[in-house]
Design an enzyme around this catalytic site. Structure first.
Site, short mmCIF file in Angstrom:
data_model
loop_
_atom_site.label_atom_id
_atom_site.label_comp_id
_atom_site.label_asym_id
_atom_site.label_seq_id
_atom_site.Cartn_x
_atom_site.Cartn_y
_atom_site.Cartn_z
CB SER A 110 5.39 -7.29 6.45
OG SER A 110 4.58 -8.43 6.22
CG PHE A 116 -0.26 0.27 2.53
CD1 PHE A 116 0.05 1.55 2.95
CD2 PHE A 116 0.07 -0.79 3.37
CE1 PHE A 116 0.69 1.79 4.17
CE2 PHE A 116 0.70 -0.57 4.59
CZ PHE A 116 1.02 0.72 4.99
CD GLU A 134 8.96 -2.85 8.12
OE1 GLU A 134 9.43 -2.24 7.14
OE2 GLU A 134 8.38 -3.95 8.01
CB CYS A 178 10.66 -0.97 3.02
SG CYS A 178 11.23 -0.70 1.33
#
Length: 499
Positions: free
Chosen positions: A226, A149, A382, A281
């Protein structure tokens, strides 16, 4: 209510499963759109369309492919604002961030425009008596991309332009949270002349993903997301005989040495930690301050963070927008709430932040945590939000050991004026992408993007040379032709005999 449907075979195809997912404007919290969620049968139908299109596209000339790609690049450039507006409306990032995302995606389209030179093979002549050996690269067939996303335009453009330039056909499964940008990209590709069925967009959830991972006619799968999902993608698709590149999560560190320009380091830390609301990320989420500079560096970061303007992405004054969903906002806030209990000093607490007139939006302010311990949740996980952790190290060696102990190895950076220290760092650090006085070391399009350790599953990084190799497979051809002068008696091949 508006419905986002699939794009298959060069046209809109309405969802047939009867299942839909909500698409929310993060700035208001309102559901503005619904997206069709594909069944396994709908995924199969799209794959069959792509399989049929491959029969001709895979045999098309490089000139025909690049003609389409150059036209596509021009259309993307002309529609930058339109694509950015879709990103702002569904993801929530500010317009300037959305434009930057489109620009970085365009880099890969431009790389794909040069595919004629990238796909040149190798030739060795006369390896033996009248024997030549050639190495060539050919497309795989139907390939798929599953994208996150946080970059609904850029990450798809990291995948499909190279894939189709290499002669493959493509099934894109974008995030169901912000699906409209993917459809716009596909529509523009058709307008540029890409044949029907070469690029298809199938929306969905886990049902669609699992159908792609197990489908016998899909040769390769690209993924960004992820680490737990990347591991699942890699394991499942590999077990089904597919080539896989699965890019996972990150905990990117920035090592700041005592000799660094602290103003530049603080500017970089704020930009890298809080830009795009930390939902990337390659965000810097951990600063490691070496020696006695920690207190001064934290103060400089705080001063800058407190000036960041948070608001809806449609407001040109906004520098940071909301998070993608309320659930994600609450999860990010939980790390800040628990930080003090786990030994951190909460310098800035951004939880509970709201924007006047947009009180139902998914807002969170900037958080800064100092003296964070390596066993705390805020450091280990994270977070994927605007939370920056500061850790302390006495020496360069201690800082490098701390970073290398992380299970993630996506990107990292060092800030220093010492060239020797920077050279050591780039060789000793265990990460796939390194910045020297550059906080977010995302490579340009003609170098590949990817991490180490739990940040990458598979052998290939994305885009660049690795991307081209991922979407093609090598073939070696050994050829021997008899000399025409040695033709059998009675057969005249018209070869001139001048000796």
């Amino acid at each position: 209510m508006k419905t986002v449907n699939h794009w298959i075979g060069g046209k809109t195809v309405e969802g047939a499963s009867g299942n839909f997912g909500p698409v929310t404007d993060p700035a208001t919290g309102e559901v503005t759109t619904q997206v069709a969620l594909a069944s396994a049968a709908e995924v199969d139908a799209a794959v069959q369309v792509a399989r049929e299109a491959f029969l001709s596209w895979g045999q098309s000339s490089l000139a025909a492919r690049t003609k389409v790609l150059f036209a596509y690049r021009a259309l993307l450039d002309a529609n930058r604002d339109a694509i950015a507006e879709l990103i702002v409306a569904e993801h929530g990032k500010v317009h300037s961030d959305a434009l930057g995302e489109v620009a970085r995606g365009l880099e890969i389209v431009e790389l794909a425009c040069g595919i004629t030179t990238q796909l040149k093979g190798e030739l060795s002549t006369s390896v033996s008596n009248r024997v030549d050996v050639a190495a060539i690269r050919q497309p795989l067939g139907v390939v798929a991309g599953i994208t996150p996303f946080n970059f609904p335009a850029m990450v798809p453009m990291w995948m499909f332009p190279l894939a189709v330039a290499c002669g493959n056909t493509f099934i894109l499964k974008p995030s169901e949270k912000d699906p409209s940008a993917a459809n716009k990209l596909a529509q523009l590709a058709t307008e540029a002349g890409l044949p029907d069925g070469v690029l298809n967009v199938v929306h969905g959830d886990k049902v669609a993903v699992d159908a792609l991972l197990s489908h016998p006619d899909i040769a390769a799968v690209s993924f960004v997301g992820s680490t737990p999902i990347a591991r699942h993608i890699h394991t499942t698709a590999s077990a089904n005989g597919k080539r896989v590149q699965a890019l996972g999560g990150a905990k990117n560190h920035m090592l700041v040495l005592p000799d660094a320009d602290l103003d530049a380091a603080a500017d970089a830390a704020v930009s890298a930690a809080y830009g795009s609301a930390g939902e990337r990320c390659m965000a810097i989420s951990a600063v490691v301050a070496v020696g006695s500079i920690g207190d001064e560096l934290v103060q400089k970061i705080r001063e800058r963070a407190e000036k960041i303007k948070i608001g809806p992405g449609v407001d040109p004054a906004s520098e940071m927008g909301p998070l993608i969903t309320a659930a994600h906002r609450d999860k990010v806030a939980s790390y800040v709430h628990g930080a003090a209990e786990q030994g951190a000093d909460v310098v800035l607490d951004g939880t509970g932040y709201t924007v006047e007139g947009f009180e139902n939006g998914h807002w969170i302010g900037l958080s800064l945590l100092d003296n964070v311990k390596t066993d705390s949740d805020a450091y280990r996980d994270e977070i994927f939000g605007p939370v920056l952790c500061v850790l302390r190290a006495e020496t360069y060696e201690e800082g490098v050991a701390l970073i290398n102990a992380s299970p993630f190895g996506n990107g990292t950076a060092i800030f220093t004026r010492d060239g020797g220290a920077a050279r050591r760092f780039q060789l000793e650090i265990q990460a796939g992408m390194v910045g020297v006085n550059v906080p977010i070391p995302v490579p340009v399009g003609y170098h590949s993007f990817g991490g180490w350790k739990d940040s990458l599953f598979g052998d290939h990084h994305i885009y660049g040379n690795d991307g081209i190799h991922f979407y093609t497979r090598g073939k070696v051809v050994t050829t021997r032709w008899p000399d025409p002068s040695e033709a059998p008696a009675g057969v005249d091949l018209g070869f001139p005999r001048n000796h």
